[in-house]
Design a protein around this motif. Structure first.
Motif: not given
Length: 386
Positions: A22-25, A55-59
């Motif tokens: 989510v953060e880098s790729s 869920n990681e994208a929402l966080a």
């Protein structure tokens, strides 16, 4: 080979890897979901990976779910929404995977209004696909999502006694939920009301006869119930119950399309049934719903067009209140008191409800509205076409 592929999908579902993707790729996630859509491979073991990516994208408020907003907010990427489109606009894929719209049970408790807005945005994308494809069956993923969203503002009771509620995250989350309802009804309006949609679903028929019109109506009902917990101060109560909820959904010709009219009919019926149930079983939920209705619709019937959608309900609620409030107060005073928000009181000596509008603005003195009550209710069954 199939076993190795499934193991690989489970391996990349690790939360730490999903966070890094989510953060880098994000293109890695895009490639996976595009391949699933292109190859029509929806039943693979991608449930955990899909849930953790979302869920990681929402966080992470710097993720694709926030950048792929509307075009006027995010520019070109907001118009195309490549990853959101790949993940959420294929209803059959979302339904088959089953977990794409399932937020973390603990994480969602900490979501603020901005995160709920991002979640609502992707749910609407799936709903649009569901409606466009003419899916008539029950949608498990959308039904669960509806339940999550309707409870996003379940903590509105914490606003009681606060002098300033407009800047609270609870009230902002309420606005997000109401906007979701309005957008969902617009999607249903675009499709048109199907001939098989039943205006009233009898309780004995239950779930198999219900449609998404019923789900949206029950969602509005639950939002009203959450808003009914805000009882004071008077201005704050009015702001939440009328301005944020009732005025946005029922007044000023809101939700006036064919689907909106069906949904509003169902909501009115749900509200009235909950109130009349108190005749058989006095309870605090029905009392709060009655208090909400008396507050937002008032104790006198007006004839202007702004209230035309709620006038029949108002007549029915006032008629029930006139016949039963004195009995209710005698049967259980605490339940009867729960029917009255700040600014509305029960004058037992004169057997009437009194609404007080305080002196403010250009009003130099308080004004009062009186609603006379019957000494005892009638024994006949209450019913109305609201």
């Amino acid at each position: 080979m199939k076993g190795y592929a499934n193991d690989l999908l489970l391996l990349i579902a690790d939360k730490r890897l999903c966070r890094a993707i989510v953060e880098s790729s994000p293109s890695t996630a895009l490639a996976i979901f595009q391949a699933m859509a292109d190859m029509n491979k929806h039943g693979i073991q991608v449930e955990t990976f899909a849930k953790n990516i979302v869920n990681e994208a929402l966080a992470n408020k710097d993720s694709f779910l926030y950048h792929e907003a509307e075009g006027y907010e995010s520019g070109l990427i907001g118009y195309h929404k490549p990853l959101s489109q790949a993940m959420f606009t294929h209803y059959q894929m979302v339904e088959t995977i089953g977990t794409l719209l399932d937020p973390d049970i603990y994480g969602k408790r900490e979501w603020d209004a901005e995160q709920w807005k991002a979640y609502c945005r992707v749910v609407l994308m799936t709903l649009r696909s569901y409606v466009k494809e003419g899916q008539g069956g029950h949608s498990f993923v959308l039904y669960r999502a509806k339940g999550y969203i309707e409870n996003a503002a379940s903590d509105l009771y914490t606003l009681n006694e606060l002098t300033s509620i407009w800047d609270s995250d609870s009230s902002r989350r309420l606005d997000v939920v109401v906007e979701f309802v309005k957008d969902a009804v617009k999607i249903l309006d675009e499709k048109g009301v199907h001939d098989q949609v039943r205006i009233r679903v009898r309780e004995k028929h239950g779930h198999p006869r219900e449609t998404f019109y019923d789900h949206i109506a029950s969602m509005i009902f639950e939002v009203i119930f959450h808003a009914s917990a805000v009882r004071s101060p008077q201005r704050g109560c009015w702001s939440i119950q009328h301005n944020s909820v009732w005025g946005e959904l029922f007044n000023f010709n809101c939700l006036d399309g064919p689907a909106g009219k069906v949904v509003k009919f169902k909501v009115r019926r749900l509200l009235y049934d909950e109130i009349t149930y108190m005749k058989r079983f006095p309870n605090f939920k029905g009392a709060k719903i009655l208090g909400f209705c008396l507050n937002v619709m008032g104790l006198t019937i007006r004839q202007d067009d702004n209230d035309k959608d709620s006038r029949a309900l108002q007549r029915a609620v006032l008629a029930w209140t006139r016949k039963n409030f004195v009995w209710l107060h005698g049967y259980n005073p605490r339940v009867a008191e729960a029917c009255l928000v700040d600014g509305i009181t029960f004058d037992s000596a004169n057997r009437q409800l009194v609404r007080t509008s305080p002196a403010e603005g250009l009003r130099r003195e308080p004004s009062y509205t009186y609603f006379e009550l019957d000494p005892a209710p009638l024994d006949s069954e209450d019913d109305a076409s609201v």
